[in-house]
Write an enzyme that holds these catalytic residues in place. Structure first.
Site, mmCIF file in Angstrom:
data_model
loop_
_atom_site.group_PDB
_atom_site.id
_atom_site.type_symbol
_atom_site.label_atom_id
_atom_site.label_comp_id
_atom_site.label_asym_id
_atom_site.label_seq_id
_atom_site.Cartn_x
_atom_site.Cartn_y
_atom_site.Cartn_z
ATOM 1 N N LEU A 58 0.793 -1.229 0.000
ATOM 2 C CA LEU A 58 0.000 0.000 0.000
ATOM 3 C C LEU A 58 0.828 1.283 0.000
ATOM 4 O O LEU A 58 0.287 2.353 0.278
ATOM 5 C CB LEU A 58 -0.997 -0.029 1.158
ATOM 6 C CG LEU A 58 -2.085 -1.106 0.975
ATOM 7 C CD1 LEU A 58 -3.141 -1.024 2.052
ATOM 8 C CD2 LEU A 58 -2.750 -1.023 -0.396
ATOM 9 N N TYR A 59 2.124 1.200 -0.306
ATOM 10 C CA TYR A 59 2.875 2.452 -0.517
ATOM 11 C C TYR A 59 2.204 3.204 -1.654
ATOM 12 O O TYR A 59 1.951 2.641 -2.732
ATOM 13 C CB TYR A 59 4.336 2.172 -0.909
ATOM 14 C CG TYR A 59 5.267 1.833 0.233
ATOM 15 C CD1 TYR A 59 4.879 1.933 1.563
ATOM 16 C CD2 TYR A 59 6.569 1.414 -0.030
ATOM 17 C CE1 TYR A 59 5.756 1.618 2.597
ATOM 18 C CE2 TYR A 59 7.452 1.099 0.996
ATOM 19 C CZ TYR A 59 7.032 1.197 2.309
ATOM 20 O OH TYR A 59 7.895 0.876 3.318
ATOM 21 N N THR A 60 1.958 4.482 -1.417
ATOM 22 C CA THR A 60 1.303 5.366 -2.395
ATOM 23 C C THR A 60 0.106 4.656 -3.063
ATOM 24 O O THR A 60 -0.077 4.733 -4.287
ATOM 25 C CB THR A 60 2.316 5.878 -3.456
ATOM 26 O OG1 THR A 60 3.015 4.761 -4.028
ATOM 27 C CG2 THR A 60 3.319 6.817 -2.842
ATOM 28 N N GLY A 61 -0.640 3.954 -2.238
ATOM 29 C CA GLY A 61 -1.874 3.317 -2.714
ATOM 30 C C GLY A 61 -1.669 2.252 -3.776
ATOM 31 O O GLY A 61 -2.588 1.943 -4.540
ATOM 32 N N GLY A 62 -0.466 1.686 -3.859
ATOM 33 C CA GLY A 62 -0.209 0.633 -4.848
ATOM 34 C C GLY A 62 0.643 1.107 -6.016
ATOM 35 O O GLY A 62 1.180 0.297 -6.783
#
Ligand SMILES: NC(=O)c1ccc[n+]([C@@H]2O[C@H](COP(=O)([O-])OP(=O)(O)OC[C@H]3O[C@@H](n4cnc5c(N)ncnc54)[C@H](OP(=O)(O)O)[C@@H]3O)[C@@H](O)[C@H]2O)c1
Length: 369
Positions: A58-62
């Protein structure tokens, strides 16, 4: 520069001593980079000899996983790349099983990461954050199943209590599961808490430490000042935070920054290079994860292993940043040990064994680097 490699923990996986972090890939969190800069950073890193990439689902929402997978595919270097990614954070508000460390979420998360990364295996799969709940038995059995299924190669833990990591490793050992090869933890001149528990655990029981936030989110680059109220970088956004992990502007840290600045000047190196070199050469550290928002920052950071910090300067960095041990480590010192041994023996081991872990007033005495 010549990139050197260590094996990760007791595994046979060779990773470059500087890893590339991807938490800054994408602008969704307000502090990251655009796609072209991210690609240029991957290019510069690979050209410098790096092979180790750190990301999370989920870094930067993927976006971070997606871009990383694309850049690696564009370069045709999937076999050469060592990809580390993580699960724990929730992917679907309102669904408690779309996050956490239970089997149901791990199996959901691994497939989602494989899809975003555009690959059929992950080299190192890490639990991202302790959920305070799931037993280590469930995590380690599920991770071992994923190794057997060919979806992941190695297992790691990030941001868990040391007792939890020790229990997980013991379960793996006794049940024949794939062991924990990596511990991903915050470590820098500004945050040295891991030295008391995790470094002895990792060095004794085969888990290589992957360092995150080695510059304390940019503080140790020297661009923030006590009186400044400006726009220097990511930490400006955390000035009013109540989360202790993001409160970097403390008296102790300003003293560390001031000493680091003097030492960097004596060495003719940037403060970032010295801070990164220091942490990369601490006991137990397998790889330091570099974070950058600009190509110039990454280039500076990639030179961090091109020199040595002389012992006298290292001692000054150590003195200003040392974290006093808390109980029980504050209690175990030589006075108590003399009462344990009746003053009869020193506790030394024959050459070739790991040294004893106890010294006066400190948790570890692993001095070899
Ligand atoms: N497992 C975990 O829980 C966890 C947690 C955090 C991070 N990580 C991993 O660790 C990686 C690195 O973490 P981090 O980004 O916090 O590392 P860091 O090195 O402490 O901070 C990196 C930030 O400092 C600034 N910076 C870096 N080099 C600089 C230089 N030479 N001069 C001036 N400023 C510089 C940049 O931010 P600005 O330009 O905004 O100032 C950069 O984004 C992440 O990408 C991620 O892969 C893992």
């Amino acid at each position: 520069m010549t990139m050197t490699y260590y094996t990760l923990g007791n595994s046979g996986l060779r990773v470059s001593r500087l890893a590339l972090g991807t938490m800054t890939f994408g602008t969704e969190w307000g502090w990251g980079t655009d796609r072209e800069t991210a690609r240029a950073m991957v290019d510069a890193y690979v050209e410098a000899g790096g092979n180790f990439f750190d990301t999370a689902d989920l870094y930067t929402g993927g976006t971070a996983e997606t871009w990383l997978g694309e850049f690696i595919a564009e370069r045709g270097m999937r076999d050469k790349a060592v990809i580390a990614t993580k699960f724990t954070f929730n992917a679907e508000p309102g669904n408690p099983n779309a996050g956490g460390n239970g089997r149901k979420n791990i199996l959901r998360a691994v497939d989602a990461s494989l899809k975003r990364l555009g690959t059929d295996y992950i080299d190192l799969y890490l639990l991202h954050v302790w959920d305070g709940l799931t037993p280590a038995e469930e995590v380690m059995r599920t991770m071992d199943d994923l190794v057997c299924a060919g979806k992941i190669r190695h297992v790691g833990l990030s941001d868990v209590p040391a007792w939890y990591a020790a229990r997980a490793q013991t379960i793996a050992e006794l049940r024949g599961y794939e062991p924990v090869s990596a511990l991903e933890l915050e470590y820098s001149l500004a945050e040295r808490s891991i030295e008391h528990e995790f470094v002895p655990f990792g060095t004794r029981y085969g888990a290589g430490i992957m360092v995150w936030s080695p510059l304390a989110s940019g503080l140790l680059s020297g661009k923030y000042r006590p009186t400044q109220d400006g726009n220097a970088g990511r930490l400006d956004g955390f000035r009013n935070t109540t989360h202790p992990g993001f409160q970097k502007f403390t008296e102790r840290n300003w003293a560390i920054v001031a000493e680091l600045e003097k030492i960097a000047s004596e060495l003719g190196r940037s403060m970032a290079e010295v801070a990164l070199n220091w942490v990369a050469t601490q006991p137990g550290v397998a790889s330091v994860i570099l974070g950058a928002t600009k190509l110039a920052q990454l280039r500076d950071n990639l030179a961090a292993l091109d020199f040595m910090i002389p012992d006298a300067l290292r001692a000054r960095l150590d003195a200003v940043s040392k974290t006093p041990p808390s109980f029980p480590y504050s209690y175990f010192g030589s006075e108590i040990q003399a009462r344990v041994t009746g003053d009869a023996v020193t506790g030394d081991k024959p050459a070739g064994y790991a040294p004893p872990l106890l010294v006066e007033g400190a948790a570890v005495s692993i001095t070899s680097r």
